[in-house]
Design an enzyme around this catalytic site. Structure first.
Site, short mmCIF file in Angstrom:
data_model
loop_
_atom_site.label_atom_id
_atom_site.label_comp_id
_atom_site.label_asym_id
_atom_site.label_seq_id
_atom_site.Cartn_x
_atom_site.Cartn_y
_atom_site.Cartn_z
N ILE A 33 0.90 -1.15 0.00
CA ILE A 33 0.00 0.00 0.00
C ILE A 33 0.94 1.21 0.00
O ILE A 33 1.89 1.28 0.80
CB ILE A 33 -0.96 -0.01 1.22
CG1 ILE A 33 -1.88 1.22 1.23
CG2 ILE A 33 -0.23 -0.14 2.55
CD1 ILE A 33 -3.01 1.15 2.28
N SER A 34 0.74 2.12 -0.93
CA SER A 34 1.67 3.25 -1.08
C SER A 34 1.69 4.12 0.18
O SER A 34 0.72 4.18 0.93
CB SER A 34 1.26 4.12 -2.26
OG SER A 34 1.31 3.40 -3.46
N GLN A 35 2.81 4.79 0.35
CA GLN A 35 2.96 5.74 1.46
C GLN A 35 1.92 6.86 1.28
O GLN A 35 1.73 7.36 0.16
CB GLN A 35 4.38 6.31 1.37
CG GLN A 35 4.73 7.28 2.46
CD GLN A 35 6.14 7.82 2.30
OE1 GLN A 35 6.96 7.24 1.58
NE2 GLN A 35 6.42 8.91 2.95
#
Ligand code: SAH
Length: 213
Positions: free
Chosen positions: A63-65
């Site tokens: 899950i992207s930052q």
């Protein structure tokens, strides 16, 4: 897992952190304050969900930052009603941000396990992208083109030609380009044949995978 006041408090703090890092877009900050990121992750990460960090999800993806999600969304600059193509649905968090901004989202994920998991999650949560397909993002979604915006959330070795051709004139594409590390590139289509590119800083993404790998 539930969504509690404690989570809400942590989200407000995360939004302040992103603001301090330069995110000024009120709609994006509001999305960060609203969307229960911990529910997009495995329960083991619940306590970490509101740190400004990427975390593992299924199928060796991440899950992207939050900062990256916010930064890409600000560059995309979507308006309510815009037709947006997203490549790399993953956990669906970026999708939820786009839906919060009242865009019409068409999204593609190429890992079957993640596709199935996130599809069920969207139904459970009432998130309604216009289309969510299991497929290869390099091909885009020609049957739905043109798009006002295209956002790619995996690192692409180069800008896929199919995606350029599916961008509306006046449309914007945000794509991390590079193999080991990536440069965030903003592409604006200024006419049928002309595209303006702008480099917007260094980031790190999982690779955008093609047919052969
Ligand atoms: N926005 C997502 C990012 C997930 S990481 C999130 O924050 O959860 C990038 C995602 O791109 C992964 O889920 C990966 O499986 C997917 N991906 C990689 N190559 C792809 C391709 N060719 N087409 C579609 N999705 C792809």
């Amino acid at each position: 897992m539930r969504d509690t006041l404690k989570h809400k408090g942590k989200r407000n703090q995360l939004a302040r952190t992103l603001e301090a890092k330069g995110i000024r877009h009120q709609g994006v900050l509001e999305a960060i304050r609203t969307i229960p990121r911990h529910l997009f992750m495995d329960s083991g990460f619940e306590d970490h969900a509101y740190q400004d960090k990427a975390f593992p999800i299924a199928a060796e993806q991440t899950i992207s930052q939050p900062y990256t999600v916010a930064f890409q969304t600000v560059l995309l600059d979507p308006k309510p009603g815009d037709k947006i193509l997203e490549i790399g649905t993953g956990s669906g968090y970026q999708t939820a941000v786009l839906l919060h901004l009242k865009t019409r989202v068409f999204t593609i994920e190429r890992q079957l396990e993640l596709f199935k998991k996130t599809n069920l999650f969207f139904k459970k949560m009432g998130y309604r992208p216009k289309k969510f397909i299991f497929g290869d993002g390099y091909k885009g979604m020609p049957e739905e083109a043109p798009f006002d915006g295209i956002i790619v959330t995996a690192g692409a070795p180069e800008i896929p030609k199919a995606l350029l051709s599916q961008l509306a004139i006046g449309g914007r594409m945000v794509i991390p380009v590079g193999v080991e590390s990536q440069t965030m590139v903003l592409v604006q289509r200024t006419s049928e044949k002309e595209f303006e590119k702008q480099d917007c800083g260094a980031f790190r993404f999982v690779p955008m995978l093609g047919d052969k790998n």
